[in-house]
Write a protein that holds these residues in place. Structure first.
Motif, mmCIF file in Angstrom:
data_model
loop_
_atom_site.group_PDB
_atom_site.id
_atom_site.type_symbol
_atom_site.label_atom_id
_atom_site.label_comp_id
_atom_site.label_asym_id
_atom_site.label_seq_id
_atom_site.Cartn_x
_atom_site.Cartn_y
_atom_site.Cartn_z
ATOM 1 N N PHE A 1 0.845 -1.186 0.000
ATOM 2 C CA PHE A 1 0.000 0.000 0.000
ATOM 3 C C PHE A 1 0.886 1.243 0.000
ATOM 4 O O PHE A 1 2.016 1.178 0.503
ATOM 5 C CB PHE A 1 -0.910 -0.008 1.234
ATOM 6 N N PRO A 2 0.406 2.353 -0.575
ATOM 7 C CA PRO A 2 -0.892 2.608 -1.188
ATOM 8 C C PRO A 2 -1.159 1.721 -2.412
ATOM 9 O O PRO A 2 -0.241 1.294 -3.088
ATOM 10 C CB PRO A 2 -0.810 4.084 -1.593
ATOM 11 N N TYR A 3 -2.452 1.508 -2.631
ATOM 12 C CA TYR A 3 -2.896 0.630 -3.707
ATOM 13 C C TYR A 3 -4.104 1.263 -4.393
ATOM 14 O O TYR A 3 -4.992 1.816 -3.730
ATOM 15 C CB TYR A 3 -3.278 -0.731 -3.130
ATOM 16 N N VAL A 4 -4.132 1.183 -5.721
ATOM 17 C CA VAL A 4 -5.259 1.717 -6.499
ATOM 18 C C VAL A 4 -6.033 0.542 -7.062
ATOM 19 O O VAL A 4 -5.471 -0.332 -7.720
ATOM 20 C CB VAL A 4 -4.771 2.640 -7.633
ATOM 21 N N GLN A 5 -7.321 0.525 -6.807
ATOM 22 C CA GLN A 5 -8.153 -0.618 -7.157
ATOM 23 C C GLN A 5 -9.450 -0.169 -7.808
ATOM 24 O O GLN A 5 -10.049 0.828 -7.398
ATOM 25 C CB GLN A 5 -8.471 -1.422 -5.897
ATOM 26 N N ALA A 6 -9.888 -0.928 -8.819
ATOM 27 C CA ALA A 6 -11.178 -0.675 -9.463
ATOM 28 C C ALA A 6 -12.171 -1.755 -9.068
ATOM 29 O O ALA A 6 -11.815 -2.928 -8.950
ATOM 30 C CB ALA A 6 -11.016 -0.640 -10.980
ATOM 31 N N MET A 7 -13.407 -1.332 -8.874
ATOM 32 C CA MET A 7 -14.492 -2.277 -8.603
ATOM 33 C C MET A 7 -15.694 -1.879 -9.441
ATOM 34 O O MET A 7 -16.064 -0.710 -9.506
ATOM 35 C CB MET A 7 -14.868 -2.284 -7.118
ATOM 36 N N LEU A 8 -16.304 -2.857 -10.096
ATOM 37 C CA LEU A 8 -17.501 -2.622 -10.891
ATOM 38 C C LEU A 8 -18.701 -3.176 -10.120
ATOM 39 O O LEU A 8 -18.816 -4.390 -9.934
ATOM 40 C CB LEU A 8 -17.373 -3.306 -12.253
ATOM 41 N N GLY A 9 -19.541 -2.273 -9.667
ATOM 42 C CA GLY A 9 -20.705 -2.681 -8.870
ATOM 43 C C GLY A 9 -21.960 -2.793 -9.718
ATOM 44 O O GLY A 9 -22.121 -2.082 -10.716
ATOM 45 N N ASP A 10 -22.857 -3.684 -9.304
ATOM 46 C CA ASP A 10 -24.127 -3.877 -10.013
ATOM 47 C C ASP A 10 -25.342 -3.588 -9.142
ATOM 48 O O ASP A 10 -26.466 -3.933 -9.493
ATOM 49 C CB ASP A 10 -24.211 -5.309 -10.545
ATOM 50 N N GLY A 11 -25.115 -2.964 -8.014
ATOM 51 C CA GLY A 11 -26.204 -2.695 -7.080
ATOM 52 C C GLY A 11 -26.360 -3.769 -6.016
ATOM 53 O O GLY A 11 -27.116 -3.593 -5.054
ATOM 54 N N TYR A 12 -25.633 -4.887 -6.172
ATOM 55 C CA TYR A 12 -25.737 -5.999 -5.232
ATOM 56 C C TYR A 12 -24.384 -6.395 -4.639
ATOM 57 O O TYR A 12 -24.310 -6.869 -3.509
ATOM 58 C CB TYR A 12 -26.372 -7.218 -5.911
ATOM 59 N N LYS A 13 -23.313 -6.234 -5.410
ATOM 60 C CA LYS A 13 -21.986 -6.597 -4.913
ATOM 61 C C LYS A 13 -21.632 -5.786 -3.678
ATOM 62 O O LYS A 13 -21.923 -4.592 -3.586
ATOM 63 C CB LYS A 13 -20.932 -6.366 -5.998
ATOM 64 N N TYR A 14 -20.971 -6.473 -2.754
ATOM 65 C CA TYR A 14 -20.640 -5.858 -1.468
ATOM 66 C C TYR A 14 -19.127 -5.645 -1.378
ATOM 67 O O TYR A 14 -18.343 -6.589 -1.563
ATOM 68 C CB TYR A 14 -21.127 -6.758 -0.331
#
Length: 316
Positions: free
Chosen positions: A153-166
């Motif tokens: 860390f530091p770390y850069v991360q992408a997340m693609l949410g669909d309204g349900y992913k936690y």
């Protein structure tokens, strides 16, 4: 002079003119257009202490000469900055200038996020915004919660949410990570920037500048990322028991002309560095075409005049 030859010369000149005009039109339309509705610069606010295109709140503080400070170096703060209008462009580029710093040492956090999400201005546990979001989150994470990651860390991360992913904060989102890279962006003397490029049905790419001026490192490039049709551009940050200053300095959002679709496997953290491109090669090529077209038109005009003069001498 022969009418057929004159007609041929005139037709050729008109065709060259049309082709040259098309070149000029293409040169002018291939430029990216800045979206003022999703761009932000000092002094950030108007005389009414508001911004026409963005809302800010929580613990965010605006210094009109420097930055929008999402959180100060104090525990338990949350700040946000959200566009008022959705970003509807199919292809776009977002260039962000930011700064993260605070006291020296090993304890600081937690980080900030760039959002392209259907939800806006809702405070929550994911870097200051809500969980189970619908859209894209880019997390600039400065604190390791799990202590068992293979990356630093530091770390850069992408997340693609669909309204349900936690997003699991205790595991720093490792189970829902789309792509990411290590990036020592905190407490730098060089200007720190991020550039997010999105082409619909093509690819999503994130580049970072944190080591040297005008030197960009590709953090990740993922093909065929699907985003909701209408997303809001946002920036949020939070602090817990440990803290940092999280500052947004400038945001420039541009529409882009589509490019040929690339077929490749997602390879996060390529670490490939590229110099910032200014488009100089395109300008030089355009000028070369202008000179070449002018030379051809001029040469044909001279040939036509010589031919006409020769015809007149024969009649005489």
């Amino acid at each position: 002079s022969d009418p057929a030859i004159m007609l041929y010369l005139k037709s050729t000149l008109l065709a060259l003119g049309a082709a040259f005009g098309l070149t000029v039109a293409q040169q002018s339309t291939n430029q990216a257009i800045t979206l003022q509705t999703h761009s932000l610069y000092p002094p950030y606010i108007d005389d009414d202490l508001q911004n026409r295109w963005f809302d800010f709140g929580g613990d965010a503080v605006i210094n009109t000469n420097k930055h929008v400070r999402l959180t100060s170096n104090r525990p338990s703060q949350v700040g946000y900055l959200w566009s008022r209008l959705p970003l509807t462009a199919a292809n776009f580029e977002i260039e962000l200038e930011y700064n993260v710093d605070g006291p020296s040492g090993h304890l600081f956090g937690d980080g900030f996020a760039l959002w392209l999400s259907k939800q806006r201005m809702s405070i929550g546990p994911v870097f200051g915004s809500v969980n189970n979001f619908d859209g894209l989150g880019i997390f600039f994470d400065t604190y390791d919660n799990e202590r068992s990651h293979k990356h630093s860390f530091p770390y850069v991360q992408a997340m693609l949410g669909d309204g349900y992913k936690y997003y699991d904060n205790d595991k720093d989102g490792s189970s829902t990570e789309l792509a990411g890279c290590e990036a020592d962006f905190r407490g730098k003397t060089v200007v720190t920037k991020a550039r997010l490029t999105f082409y619909k049905d093509n690819y999503l790419r994130l580049e970072l500048q944190h080591e040297k001026e005008d030197e960009w490192t590709e953090c990740f490039k993922v093909p065929n990322v699907k985003l909701p049709d209408q997303v809001y551009l946002g920036f949020t940050a939070h602090t817990g028991e440990i803290s940092d200053n999280h500052d947004i300095i400038a945001v420039t959002t541009k529409t882009l002309i589509p490019v040929p679709i690339e077929k490749q496997k997602p390879i996060p953290q390529t670490g490939k560095k590229t110099k910032s491109s200014s488009g100089g090669g395109g300008v030089l090529w355009f000028l070369f075409k202008m000179v070449a077209a002018g030379g051809i038109v001029g040469g044909m005009f001279v040939a036509y005049r010589m031919y006409e003069k020769s015809g007149n001498m024969k009649r005489f």
